[in-house]
Design a protein around this motif. Structure first.
Motif, short mmCIF file in Angstrom:
data_model
loop_
_atom_site.label_atom_id
_atom_site.label_comp_id
_atom_site.label_asym_id
_atom_site.label_seq_id
_atom_site.Cartn_x
_atom_site.Cartn_y
_atom_site.Cartn_z
N PRO A 167 -47.47 -13.62 -35.12
CA PRO A 167 -46.36 -12.68 -35.34
C PRO A 167 -46.61 -11.35 -34.65
N MET A 168 -45.61 -10.86 -33.94
CA MET A 168 -45.71 -9.61 -33.20
C MET A 168 -44.92 -8.53 -33.91
N LYS A 169 -45.49 -7.34 -34.01
CA LYS A 169 -44.85 -6.23 -34.73
C LYS A 169 -44.44 -5.08 -33.81
N GLY A 170 -44.73 -5.22 -32.52
CA GLY A 170 -44.43 -4.13 -31.60
C GLY A 170 -43.32 -4.46 -30.62
N MET A 171 -43.22 -3.68 -29.57
CA MET A 171 -42.18 -3.86 -28.57
C MET A 171 -42.51 -5.01 -27.62
N VAL A 172 -43.79 -5.22 -27.35
CA VAL A 172 -44.17 -6.33 -26.47
C VAL A 172 -44.16 -7.63 -27.27
#
Length: 350
Positions: free
Chosen positions: A277-282
């Motif tokens: 899971p990604m939490k940033g802009m990338v």
């Protein structure tokens, strides 16, 4: 820059000349940390930062009275990295010292038999340890025991089509540091030169079991025959979070090419798709970073569910301990052969 180059050349020349003054030094044993230990009289200037050698050694076909240890200068200096970029799995598996399980053998993940071939005879792992351990420092033996206690074959890493040698090296280093013994490499770009990036792996590949594959299908077929489920990392709608996976199940986690990601073939042949899971802009990590995160989470999950990450049986630990002792140095191999020679001589006197 010109001054720097001049100083470098001058320093190297000075060191080279200075070695002639100590040519009579007592030979010493250097414990290094793939590509591995070497012996020398005096000092020898090497291009690598660490004194190492490949852990593939010249095999000994006999243990009669005429047996002599292989001379270091006669041993072919071929690194695991060199073989990886040549994509020669037969050569890589020959680095393993103990005899290996012959495929196919369903649901067998531990790859070694309790036999070390020396000439026409064999030594058991116990005999190997009896022979080699007296030559090892206590700190080294304790390190081996701690590492073996935390090793597993139940989860392995598969790197598919990576073209950046530095990423492969970094993945190796993470696998070793986190206790994963088995690493698989599929279809690498043979034009790249791994050996220029060995400092990234910190010679971690010396202590790993690395298997090379020409095709993804061949790799996956063998892994499935060993009882692994294949989990490919993928950015898509139908993926499972790595935090929701049960890592106590035998799992081969697959990471893909830096630019293209996992191949369509791998996605089709895999048992499940997973993602971090990604939490940033990338929306993605560097592949070596992703490998480290995946393996670290697997260790945490397995420790929570099973109480520990390492899961080898007592017999498997002893065999792997013997394997590490033999990989430790060229002298370890010679010591084991001499032990076998004395064993045969003693049996003939009975």
């Amino acid at each position: 820059m010109a001054t720097c180059k001049f100083l470098c050349r001058y320093s190297l020349s000075f060191l080279e000349l200075s070695t002639t003054r100590i040519g009579t030094c007592t030979p010493s044993l250097h414990f290094s940390g793939h590509r591995l230990l070497f012996r020398s009289s005096g000092f020898k200037l090497k291009s690598n930062r660490h004194s190492t050698r490949p852990y593939g050694v010249v095999s000994v076909e006999s243990v009669d009275d005429s047996y002599t240890s292989p001379d270091e200068d006669e041993v072919k200096q071929t690194s695991v990295g060199d073989l990886i970029w040549r994509n020669s799995n037969d050569d890589v598996t020959s680095f393993m010292k103990m005899e290996r399980v012959i495929e196919p053998r369903s649901n067998t993940r531990f790859p070694y038999l309790d036999k070390f071939k020396t000439g026409s005879s064999f030594l058991s792992s116990r005999e190997v340890l009896d022979a080699v351990e007296p030559s090892l420092m206590e700190l080294r033996k304790e390190r081996f025991r701690n590492v073996v206690n935390n090793r597993t074959y139940s989860v392995c890493l598969v790197v598919e089509g990576l073209s950046d040698a530095g990423n492969v090296s970094a993945a190796f280093r993470s696998a070793d540091a986190l206790g994963f013994q088995s690493v698989h490499v599929v279809a690498l770009d043979s034009r790249k030169r791994y050996k220029e990036h060995r400092h990234v792996s910190m010679r971690a590949e010396k202590w790993l079991d690395i298997e090379l594959w020409d095709t993804t299908e061949e790799c996956f077929d063998v892994l499935k025959s060993r009882g692994y489920r294949i989990a490919t990392t993928h950015l898509g709608m139908e993926t499972v979070s790595v935090y929701d996976m049960d890592w106590s199940q035998p799992t081969a986690i697959v990471v893909g090419n830096e630019g293209r990601g996992i191949s369509e073939e791998a996605l089709k042949l895999s048992d499940m798709h997973c993602s971090i899971p990604m939490k940033g802009m990338v929306d993605s990590f560097n592949v070596s970073v992703a490998s480290g995160i995946l393996m670290h989470h697997a260790v945490c999950d397995r420790t929570t569910r099973l109480g520990a990450h390492g899961d080898l049986t007592s017999d498997e630990k002893q065999i792997l301990l013997a394997e590490f002792s033999l990989r430790h140095s060229r002298s370890s191999i010679s010591i084991a052969h001499e032990y076998a020679k004395r064993k045969i001589a003693a049996s003939l006197k009975l």
